[in-house]
Design an enzyme around this catalytic site. Structure first.
Site, short mmCIF file in Angstrom:
data_model
loop_
_atom_site.label_atom_id
_atom_site.label_comp_id
_atom_site.label_asym_id
_atom_site.label_seq_id
_atom_site.Cartn_x
_atom_site.Cartn_y
_atom_site.Cartn_z
N TYR A 92 -6.48 -17.43 -19.32
CA TYR A 92 -6.95 -16.04 -19.21
C TYR A 92 -7.40 -15.72 -17.79
O TYR A 92 -8.17 -16.46 -17.18
CB TYR A 92 -8.11 -15.85 -20.17
CG TYR A 92 -8.49 -14.42 -20.47
CD1 TYR A 92 -7.74 -13.66 -21.35
CD2 TYR A 92 -9.61 -13.85 -19.89
CE1 TYR A 92 -8.09 -12.36 -21.64
CE2 TYR A 92 -9.98 -12.55 -20.18
CZ TYR A 92 -9.21 -11.79 -21.06
OH TYR A 92 -9.58 -10.50 -21.34
N SER A 183 -5.72 -22.94 -23.31
CA SER A 183 -6.56 -21.80 -23.60
C SER A 183 -5.69 -20.60 -23.96
O SER A 183 -4.95 -20.64 -24.94
CB SER A 183 -7.51 -21.53 -22.42
OG SER A 183 -8.50 -20.59 -22.80
N GLN A 184 -5.74 -19.50 -23.18
CA GLN A 184 -4.83 -18.40 -23.46
C GLN A 184 -3.38 -18.90 -23.47
O GLN A 184 -2.58 -18.51 -24.32
CB GLN A 184 -4.97 -17.28 -22.43
CG GLN A 184 -3.96 -16.16 -22.63
CD GLN A 184 -4.05 -15.09 -21.55
OE1 GLN A 184 -4.52 -14.00 -21.81
NE2 GLN A 184 -3.59 -15.40 -20.36
N ASP A 269 -16.45 -27.13 -27.61
CA ASP A 269 -15.83 -25.96 -26.98
C ASP A 269 -16.41 -24.68 -27.57
O ASP A 269 -16.13 -24.33 -28.72
CB ASP A 269 -14.32 -26.02 -27.18
CG ASP A 269 -13.57 -24.97 -26.38
OD1 ASP A 269 -14.21 -24.03 -25.86
OD2 ASP A 269 -12.33 -25.08 -26.29
N HIS A 305 -14.59 -26.70 -23.09
CA HIS A 305 -13.29 -26.05 -23.00
C HIS A 305 -12.32 -26.76 -22.06
O HIS A 305 -11.14 -26.43 -22.05
CB HIS A 305 -13.47 -24.58 -22.58
CG HIS A 305 -12.27 -23.73 -22.81
ND1 HIS A 305 -11.62 -23.67 -24.02
CD2 HIS A 305 -11.59 -22.90 -21.97
CE1 HIS A 305 -10.59 -22.84 -23.92
NE2 HIS A 305 -10.55 -22.37 -22.71
#
Length: 328
Positions: A92, A183-184, A269, A305
């Site tokens: 992101y 992630s994204q 996370d 994360h």
């Protein structure tokens, strides 16, 4: 920092009901069908990357709506015959960056296609049909009052067309395409897995964009907080927001996957809570043709994360080599 979500033994069996709209599959079939006759218009222009072991090409292809999307294609300088290609989607707020920044898979001997992220990278604008709609700052609520105008409809379509673009290069084996991202990028990886039927491997790391109904209530960390801030201010749109996002849930799209997969999750996370990752993992391939023995998840109990970081890259390199050897 501490583990805050369900205990691991409950995560391992966590397969929540997903609020899929009745026209979920029709929505995606129609979205992609609209682009079947749109020329990919792929361009590969060699660039000087300053490296002696990798050749890099500046890529442009036509994504959603024919909008130009940028990328890099990295190839080992020494290559004989078409190579398996790893298509990578990004986190992101990031873009493709400089040519030398993202090159792991080319260093390992694969073709490596890095897709820029519309509106987030510096080089791929988002031709946004939702301009003028109300939204919270960021991308997660851009166009969220209508699934046809939602930002991630455009981005997921870009991801599908990136696979098609990568397949056109003569040094790429179109039958051996792998998708990955963190992630994204992990959430986009799951979207591609559900929308492209003939991938050979899927590697999402600490994926975002999964099980929105839980994610937006269990964490107040960004980017999910964009949704909660929006609904806090616009209470009357809560049901509409939930319905729109249900078309883009990585867990729902993961159900439709057909390729073997390797996930990663950090149990501390707070950005992508473990239960949302496990929701996608446990649903993965249940509507597709995935033998459950072809699913793995690597757990990092004391990581946030960042997940497994470089240590997990070693795991991915070994796992992918095994998958490709099996697929030949």
């Amino acid at each position: 920092m501490a583990q805050f979500d369900l205990p691991l033994n409950e995560l391992e069996s966590y397969r929540p009901a997903l609020a899929e709209p009745d026209d979920f599959d029709v929505f995606w079939q129609e979205t992609l069908a609209r682009h079947e006759d749109v020329d990919l218009a792929v361009s590969f222009q060699p660039v000087n990357n300053g490296l002696v072991t990798i050749d890099t090409f500046d890529v442009t292809f036509a994504g959603y709506g024919g909008h130009p999307v940028r990328g890099w294609l990295h190839l080992p300088v020494t290559r004989t015959g078409p190579l398996p290609v790893v298509v990578e989607y990004l986190g992101y707020g990031t873009g493709r960056g400089a040519p030398h920044e993202t090159r792991l898979w080319a260093d390992a001997g694969y073709a490596h296609f890095v897709m820029d992220t519309r509106g987030q990278g510096a080089e791929t604008p988002d031709a946004d049909p939702a301009t003028g709609d109300i939204a919270a700052p960021g991308f997660l609520t851009r166009g969220v009052l209508d699934p046809r105008r939602y930002y991630y409809r455009r981005l997921y379509t870009d991801a599908v067309r990136a696979v098609a673009a990568a397949r056109t290069h003569p040094d790429v084996d179109p039958a051996r395409v792998v998708v990955t991202g963190t992630s994204q990028g992990g959430g986009i990886t799951l979207a591609a897995a559900g929308l492209v039927p003939d991938l050979v491997a899927v590697m999402p790391d600490v994926p975002f964009l999964c099980h929105f109904a839980r994610a937006t209530t269990i964490t107040d960390m960004p980017p999910y907080d964009e949704v909660t801030r929006f609904v806090k201010r616009h209470r009357e749109h809560a049901a509409t927001v939930a319905r729109t996002m249900s078309y883009f849930d990585g867990a729902a799209l993961a159900r439709r996957a057909n390729a073997p997969t390797l996930f990663s999750v950090g149990l501390m996370d707070r950005i992508c809570p473990p239960s949302t990752v496990y929701a996608a993992f446990n649903h993965y391939g249940t509507h597709g043709n995935v033998d459950q023995s072809d699913k793995q998840i690597r757990v990092y109990p004391f990581n946030d994360h960042e997940g497994g970081g470089a240590a997990h890259e070693v795991v991915k390199l070994e796992w992918l080599a095994d998958q490709l050897e099996t697929s030949v």
